[in-house]
Design a protein around this motif. Structure first.
Motif, PDB file in Angstrom:
ATOM      1  N   HIS A 155       0.185  -8.953 -10.210  1.00  0.00           N
ATOM      2  CA  HIS A 155       0.251  -7.745 -10.313  1.00  0.00           C
ATOM      3  C   HIS A 155       0.281  -5.868 -12.021  1.00  0.00           C
ATOM      4  CE1 HIS A 155       1.490  -4.139  -8.176  1.00  0.00           C
ATOM      5  NE2 HIS A 155       2.216  -3.081  -9.478  1.00  0.00           N
ATOM      6  N   HIS A 230      -0.468   1.561 -10.059  1.00  0.00           N
ATOM      7  CA  HIS A 230       0.672   0.791  -8.869  1.00  0.00           C
ATOM      8  C   HIS A 230       0.199   0.050  -8.126  1.00  0.00           C
ATOM      9  CE1 HIS A 230       3.934  -0.348 -11.444  1.00  0.00           C
ATOM     10  NE2 HIS A 230       3.852   0.376 -12.264  1.00  0.00           N
ATOM     11  N   SER A 234      -2.006  -3.468  -6.463  1.00  0.00           N
ATOM     12  CA  SER A 234      -0.449  -3.846  -5.606  1.00  0.00           C
ATOM     13  C   SER A 234      -1.618  -5.253  -4.535  1.00  0.00           C
ATOM     14  CB  SER A 234      -0.118  -2.591  -4.281  1.00  0.00           C
ATOM     15  OG  SER A 234       0.929  -2.326  -5.499  1.00  0.00           O
ATOM     16  N   ILE A 238       0.633  -7.717  -3.548  1.00  0.00           N
ATOM     17  CA  ILE A 238       1.022  -8.139  -2.046  1.00  0.00           C
ATOM     18  C   ILE A 238      -0.340  -8.085  -1.308  1.00  0.00           C
ATOM     19  CG2 ILE A 238       1.634  -6.252  -0.358  1.00  0.00           C
ATOM     20  CD1 ILE A 238       2.823  -4.837  -2.697  1.00  0.00           C
ATOM     21  N   SER A 267      -6.669  -1.838   0.873  1.00  0.00           N
ATOM     22  CA  SER A 267      -5.848  -2.888   1.416  1.00  0.00           C
ATOM     23  C   SER A 267      -5.979  -3.431   2.907  1.00  0.00           C
ATOM     24  CB  SER A 267      -4.238  -2.339   1.239  1.00  0.00           C
ATOM     25  OG  SER A 267      -4.414  -1.013   2.894  1.00  0.00           O
TER      26      SER A 267
END
Length: 321
Positions: A155, A230, A234, A238, A267
């Motif tokens: 991260h 962030h 991510s 993530i 994402s």
């Protein structure tokens, strides 16, 4: 310690130079390392203080919100459309004004100079989730403790390491030959100053007060920069740990839908790693990808060409078993 080397170009990225050149760069000087801490931790402190600050002072106006959202969207897509899909993966060919504008907007996200960012990301694809990947969460093992350590490393922890992970000569020689991009890269400090102070100037002018300038600086500069940090980080952490993996890739990249809007479509990470040069990451119906929509608009306007849109026959072959 032996230096890492790569024997050839990575599929889905522009070709890198051949030969046994080291991947790891030199140790960062103290001044540059201090700037990394400054521009990562100060905005993060503002982000952490945002809710209690607004609750206790009430100093949050619609102007602050509008400026924060506007600059977030501009700099987000400077990274996703510019730094990532264009400069790292060559997903389309822009005209010169678009190329320069995307390079500047991406630089205003304060995630590092253009050429360094691209070199790091190409290295990530070359060694994804293996030794040599600068920010894989899987480098320390699969136990709960190892994955906790890996999440922190992926991260943001990797950026605090004293050794520079990028090797621009090896991973971004094409950008180093482009005079426009070299100039934008060298002027990174200008774009950093601009991204922090333009919202404050606009907030002060709109509100007609120093208070308006100060609150715009807090919300649309500091908080906005950290929120975008962030959202981007991510994808490294993530989206390499949890989510769906509908397509075959040689790593653990996953699609994580809750981040789709905040990340501009980044994402849909499994889809991206399955076909890195593809201009659209959300390849299935209903998958939000604002970055791809911007590329589509620019293509219709005649500003970009040779867009690498998804090919159904290719993704059909990549469906995971």
């Amino acid at each position: 310690m032996a230096t890492l080397t790569q024997t050839g170009p990575t599929p889905g990225t522009p070709a890198v130079t051949t030969g046994p050149k080291p991947i790891l760069g030199d140790v960062r000087d103290a001044g540059r390392q201090s700037l990394i801490y400054l521009f990562l931790l100060v905005p993060m402190a503002a982000l952490a203080a945002a809710v209690p600050f607004a609750w206790n002072t009430g100093l949050l106006s619609w102007t602050d919100i509008g400026l924060a959202v506007g600059f977030y969207l501009l700099t987000l897509h400077g990274v996703t459309v510019g730094f990532h899909r264009l400069f790292t993966h060559g997903s389309f060919n822009p005209n010169r004004p678009v190329k320069i504008a995307l390079a500047i907007l991406g630089s205003m996200a304060v995630q590092g100079p253009l050429i360094t960012w691209v070199a790091d990301h190409r290295r990530h694809h070359a060694f994804s989730d293996k030794e040599g990947d600068p920010h894989s969460p899987w480098l320390f093992g699969t136990s709960a403790l190892a994955l906790t350590r890996g999440f922190w490393h992926a991260h943001m922890g990797w950026m605090f390491q004293p050794r520079n992970t990028s090797n621009e000569e090896r991973f971004a020689p094409d950008l180093r030959r482009d005079r426009d991009l070299v100039m934008v890269d060298r002027l990174f400090w200008v774009w950093t100053v601009a991204t922090f102070f333009l919202p404050a100037v606009l907030g002060g002018l709109i509100a007609g007060s120093w208070t308006g300038a100060a609150t715009a600086f807090f919300w649309a500069s500091l908080v906005r920069v950290s929120a975008l940090h962030h959202a981007t980080w991510s994808t490294n952490s993530i989206c390499h740990m949890i989510g769906e993996r509908p397509f075959k890739s040689r790593d653990k990249a996953a699609n994580f839908w809750p981040l789709a809007l905040l990340s501009g479509g980044e994402s849909w990470h499994n889809s991206h790693h399955a076909d890195p040069t593809c201009a659209r990451h959300g390849v299935k119906r209903g998958q939000i990808d604002t970055s791809a929509r911007i590329i589509w608009f620019m293509e219709r306007a005649g500003w970009v060409s040779d867009v690498k849109w998804p090919r159904p026959e290719r993704f059909a072959k990549l469906v995971a078993d």
